[in-house]
Scaffold this motif. Structure first.
Motif, PDB file in Angstrom:
ATOM      1  N   ARG A 124     -32.335  19.190 111.790  1.00  0.00           N
ATOM      2  CA  ARG A 124     -31.833  19.665 113.084  1.00  0.00           C
ATOM      3  C   ARG A 124     -30.329  19.416 113.200  1.00  0.00           C
ATOM      4  O   ARG A 124     -29.596  20.248 113.755  1.00  0.00           O
ATOM      5  CB  ARG A 124     -32.579  18.968 114.231  1.00  0.00           C
ATOM      6  N   MET A 125     -29.889  18.280 112.681  1.00  0.00           N
ATOM      7  CA  MET A 125     -28.466  17.981 112.718  1.00  0.00           C
ATOM      8  C   MET A 125     -27.696  18.956 111.838  1.00  0.00           C
ATOM      9  O   MET A 125     -26.620  19.451 112.216  1.00  0.00           O
ATOM     10  CB  MET A 125     -28.205  16.547 112.270  1.00  0.00           C
ATOM     11  N   LEU A 126     -28.218  19.253 110.656  1.00  0.00           N
ATOM     12  CA  LEU A 126     -27.570  20.216 109.766  1.00  0.00           C
ATOM     13  C   LEU A 126     -27.471  21.574 110.445  1.00  0.00           C
ATOM     14  O   LEU A 126     -26.402  22.209 110.433  1.00  0.00           O
ATOM     15  CB  LEU A 126     -28.354  20.340 108.456  1.00  0.00           C
ATOM     16  N   GLU A 127     -28.568  22.022 111.034  1.00  0.00           N
ATOM     17  CA  GLU A 127     -28.567  23.324 111.702  1.00  0.00           C
ATOM     18  C   GLU A 127     -27.542  23.365 112.829  1.00  0.00           C
ATOM     19  O   GLU A 127     -26.790  24.340 112.973  1.00  0.00           O
ATOM     20  CB  GLU A 127     -29.962  23.639 112.245  1.00  0.00           C
ATOM     21  N   ARG A 128     -27.523  22.308 113.627  1.00  0.00           N
ATOM     22  CA  ARG A 128     -26.568  22.258 114.744  1.00  0.00           C
ATOM     23  C   ARG A 128     -25.123  22.244 114.231  1.00  0.00           C
ATOM     24  O   ARG A 128     -24.248  22.914 114.792  1.00  0.00           O
ATOM     25  CB  ARG A 128     -26.841  21.022 115.592  1.00  0.00           C
ATOM     26  N   ASN A 129     -24.874  21.491 113.173  1.00  0.00           N
ATOM     27  CA  ASN A 129     -23.523  21.407 112.628  1.00  0.00           C
ATOM     28  C   ASN A 129     -23.034  22.739 112.066  1.00  0.00           C
ATOM     29  O   ASN A 129     -21.848  23.080 112.182  1.00  0.00           O
ATOM     30  CB  ASN A 129     -23.453  20.335 111.530  1.00  0.00           C
ATOM     31  N   LEU A 130     -23.936  23.500 111.465  1.00  0.00           N
ATOM     32  CA  LEU A 130     -23.530  24.808 110.927  1.00  0.00           C
ATOM     33  C   LEU A 130     -23.348  25.824 112.045  1.00  0.00           C
ATOM     34  O   LEU A 130     -22.442  26.654 111.995  1.00  0.00           O
ATOM     35  CB  LEU A 130     -24.563  25.308 109.915  1.00  0.00           C
ATOM     36  N   LYS A 131     -24.199  25.751 113.048  1.00  0.00           N
ATOM     37  CA  LYS A 131     -24.102  26.691 114.169  1.00  0.00           C
ATOM     38  C   LYS A 131     -22.846  26.432 114.998  1.00  0.00           C
ATOM     39  O   LYS A 131     -22.196  27.369 115.484  1.00  0.00           O
ATOM     40  CB  LYS A 131     -25.357  26.574 115.044  1.00  0.00           C
ATOM     41  N   GLU A 132     -22.510  25.150 115.174  1.00  0.00           N
ATOM     42  CA  GLU A 132     -21.349  24.769 115.987  1.00  0.00           C
ATOM     43  C   GLU A 132     -20.281  24.145 115.079  1.00  0.00           C
ATOM     44  O   GLU A 132     -19.709  23.107 115.399  1.00  0.00           O
ATOM     45  CB  GLU A 132     -21.786  23.778 117.075  1.00  0.00           C
ATOM     46  N   PHE A 133     -20.025  24.793 113.968  1.00  0.00           N
ATOM     47  CA  PHE A 133     -19.187  24.203 112.929  1.00  0.00           C
ATOM     48  C   PHE A 133     -17.772  23.921 113.419  1.00  0.00           C
ATOM     49  O   PHE A 133     -17.115  24.772 114.013  1.00  0.00           O
ATOM     50  CB  PHE A 133     -19.121  25.140 111.715  1.00  0.00           C
ATOM     51  N   ASP A 134     -17.334  22.693 113.139  1.00  0.00           N
ATOM     52  CA  ASP A 134     -15.983  22.268 113.486  1.00  0.00           C
ATOM     53  C   ASP A 134     -15.461  21.426 112.329  1.00  0.00           C
ATOM     54  O   ASP A 134     -15.885  20.281 112.150  1.00  0.00           O
ATOM     55  CB  ASP A 134     -15.997  21.458 114.781  1.00  0.00           C
ATOM     56  N   VAL A 135     -14.578  21.996 111.546  1.00  0.00           N
ATOM     57  CA  VAL A 135     -14.096  21.323 110.346  1.00  0.00           C
ATOM     58  C   VAL A 135     -13.404  20.004 110.671  1.00  0.00           C
ATOM     59  O   VAL A 135     -13.404  19.074 109.858  1.00  0.00           O
ATOM     60  CB  VAL A 135     -13.162  22.263 109.544  1.00  0.00           C
ATOM     61  N   THR A 136     -12.840  19.882 111.869  1.00  0.00           N
ATOM     62  CA  THR A 136     -12.124  18.656 112.227  1.00  0.00           C
ATOM     63  C   THR A 136     -13.072  17.472 112.427  1.00  0.00           C
ATOM     64  O   THR A 136     -12.635  16.315 112.404  1.00  0.00           O
ATOM     65  CB  THR A 136     -11.296  18.857 113.518  1.00  0.00           C
ATOM     66  N   HIS A 137     -14.361  17.765 112.635  1.00  0.00           N
ATOM     67  CA  HIS A 137     -15.341  16.698 112.830  1.00  0.00           C
ATOM     68  C   HIS A 137     -16.312  16.588 111.650  1.00  0.00           C
ATOM     69  O   HIS A 137     -17.318  15.876 111.752  1.00  0.00           O
ATOM     70  CB  HIS A 137     -16.142  16.938 114.116  1.00  0.00           C
ATOM     71  N   LEU A 138     -16.008  17.242 110.552  1.00  0.00           N
ATOM     72  CA  LEU A 138     -16.946  17.295 109.431  1.00  0.00           C
ATOM     73  C   LEU A 138     -17.191  15.911 108.828  1.00  0.00           C
ATOM     74  O   LEU A 138     -18.325  15.556 108.500  1.00  0.00           O
ATOM     75  CB  LEU A 138     -16.430  18.258 108.359  1.00  0.00           C
ATOM     76  N   SER A 139     -16.131  15.119 108.687  1.00  0.00           N
ATOM     77  CA  SER A 139     -16.290  13.769 108.138  1.00  0.00           C
ATOM     78  C   SER A 139     -17.189  12.921 109.029  1.00  0.00           C
ATOM     79  O   SER A 139     -18.062  12.189 108.545  1.00  0.00           O
ATOM     80  CB  SER A 139     -14.912  13.107 107.991  1.00  0.00           C
ATOM     81  N   GLU A 140     -16.994  13.034 110.332  1.00  0.00           N
ATOM     82  CA  GLU A 140     -17.818  12.292 111.291  1.00  0.00           C
ATOM     83  C   GLU A 140     -19.275  12.732 111.220  1.00  0.00           C
ATOM     84  O   GLU A 140     -20.194  11.903 111.251  1.00  0.00           O
ATOM     85  CB  GLU A 140     -17.273  12.530 112.695  1.00  0.00           C
ATOM     86  N   ARG A 141     -19.502  14.045 111.099  1.00  0.00           N
ATOM     87  CA  ARG A 141     -20.867  14.564 111.016  1.00  0.00           C
ATOM     88  C   ARG A 141     -21.544  14.115 109.714  1.00  0.00           C
ATOM     89  O   ARG A 141     -22.751  13.855 109.685  1.00  0.00           O
ATOM     90  CB  ARG A 141     -20.865  16.093 111.103  1.00  0.00           C
ATOM     91  N   LEU A 142     -20.753  14.036 108.661  1.00  0.00           N
ATOM     92  CA  LEU A 142     -21.293  13.565 107.382  1.00  0.00           C
ATOM     93  C   LEU A 142     -21.744  12.109 107.509  1.00  0.00           C
ATOM     94  O   LEU A 142     -22.807  11.735 106.997  1.00  0.00           O
ATOM     95  CB  LEU A 142     -20.243  13.708 106.286  1.00  0.00           C
ATOM     96  N   ASP A 143     -20.963  11.304 108.199  1.00  0.00           N
ATOM     97  CA  ASP A 143     -21.347   9.904 108.428  1.00  0.00           C
ATOM     98  C   ASP A 143     -22.636   9.815 109.228  1.00  0.00           C
ATOM     99  O   ASP A 143     -23.501   8.961 108.960  1.00  0.00           O
ATOM    100  CB  ASP A 143     -20.232   9.164 109.171  1.00  0.00           C
ATOM    101  N   GLU A 144     -22.792  10.693 110.203  1.00  0.00           N
ATOM    102  CA  GLU A 144     -23.988  10.673 111.039  1.00  0.00           C
ATOM    103  C   GLU A 144     -25.236  11.018 110.230  1.00  0.00           C
ATOM    104  O   GLU A 144     -26.278  10.364 110.368  1.00  0.00           O
ATOM    105  CB  GLU A 144     -23.825  11.653 112.206  1.00  0.00           C
ATOM    106  N   ILE A 145     -25.123  12.028 109.402  1.00  0.00           N
ATOM    107  CA  ILE A 145     -26.305  12.423 108.631  1.00  0.00           C
ATOM    108  C   ILE A 145     -26.592  11.398 107.534  1.00  0.00           C
ATOM    109  O   ILE A 145     -27.750  11.177 107.162  1.00  0.00           O
ATOM    110  CB  ILE A 145     -26.131  13.856 108.054  1.00  0.00           C
ATOM    111  N   HIS A 146     -25.530  10.738 107.061  1.00  0.00           N
ATOM    112  CA  HIS A 146     -25.751   9.654 106.090  1.00  0.00           C
ATOM    113  C   HIS A 146     -26.486   8.498 106.759  1.00  0.00           C
ATOM    114  O   HIS A 146     -27.315   7.832 106.125  1.00  0.00           O
ATOM    115  CB  HIS A 146     -24.424   9.169 105.508  1.00  0.00           C
TER     116      HIS A 146
END
Length: 207
Positions: A25-47
């Motif tokens: 669900r997090m992956l889907e949300r991140n791709l749908k609302e993609f924001d490259v400036t928060h990609l590192s933060e999103r990667l930490d969350e999914i990790h």
């Protein structure tokens, strides 16, 4: 063996599958609302989700070492726990590829893939919820068939996405990068189907 002890393993299968669904669900949300400036933060969350799933798996395996009697054979518990864990790992792998390849925008096919992965993981969670009743369940077979069907959708989506990439893509680097990402997206669907296959083998072996 007590019923409480039996339920421990079945409950942990469910919890680990739910971590996979959360990651999807997090992956889907991140791709749908993609924001490259928060990609590192999103990667930490999914990790963080992947790490929690790993912890739960290791907790279960540590308990297994101490058990004298188990509800299903030890190797089957290990097989299922590793298969479920692989689902979360492959979803994290997609986010890692988006990050290390410095993706700036998301292709529509990737969004469709992420939605399909969520459907796969949701079905897998339902399968694991029902798994404790494997000796008498009338729902498990249908859930396995559903996962096989969803994986087939993933195969078709992969072929279509790769075809569009190679016929419409004009930048060679973009083609190389997205080829890799699509491969990893397909692996997520495959991991869900592999878990269903593992569950089926365990059922046949223990009934």
């Amino acid at each position: 063996m007590s019923k409480k002890s039996d339920n421990y393993y079945f409950k942990n299968f469910v919890i680990c599958a739910e971590y996979g669904e959360e990651a999807a669900r997090m992956l889907e949300r991140n791709l749908k609302e993609f924001d490259v400036t928060h990609l590192s933060e999103r990667l930490d969350e999914i990790h963080g989700i992947e790490h929690a799933a790993d912890q739960k798996k290791h907790e279960m395996l540590a308990a297994l070492v101490k058990e004298f009697i188990t509800p299903i054979e030890r190797e089957d518990i290990i097989l299922l726990s590793e298969a479920i864990d692989e689902v979360t790992d492959t979803i994290e792998d997609v986010m890692i590829r988006l990050y290390i390849n410095n993706i700036r925008m998301i292709r529509p096919d990737a969004e469709a893939f992420a939605h399909l992965i969520t459907r796969c993981c949701k079905t897998l969670s339902r399968l694991m919820e029902e798994f404790k009743n494997f000796k008498k369940s009338k729902k498990l077979y249908g859930l396995m068939v559903e996962l096989h069907t969803l994986e087939g959708e993933g195969d078709r989506l992969f072929i279509q996405a790769m075809r569009r990439l190679h016929t419409e893509g004009s930048d060679s680097l973009e083609v190389i990068v997205w080829r890799e990402i699509y491969i990893y997206l397909e692996k997520c669907c495959d991991a869900c189907e592999h878990t269903a296959n593992a569950a089926e083998r365990v059922i046949l072996k223990n009934t």
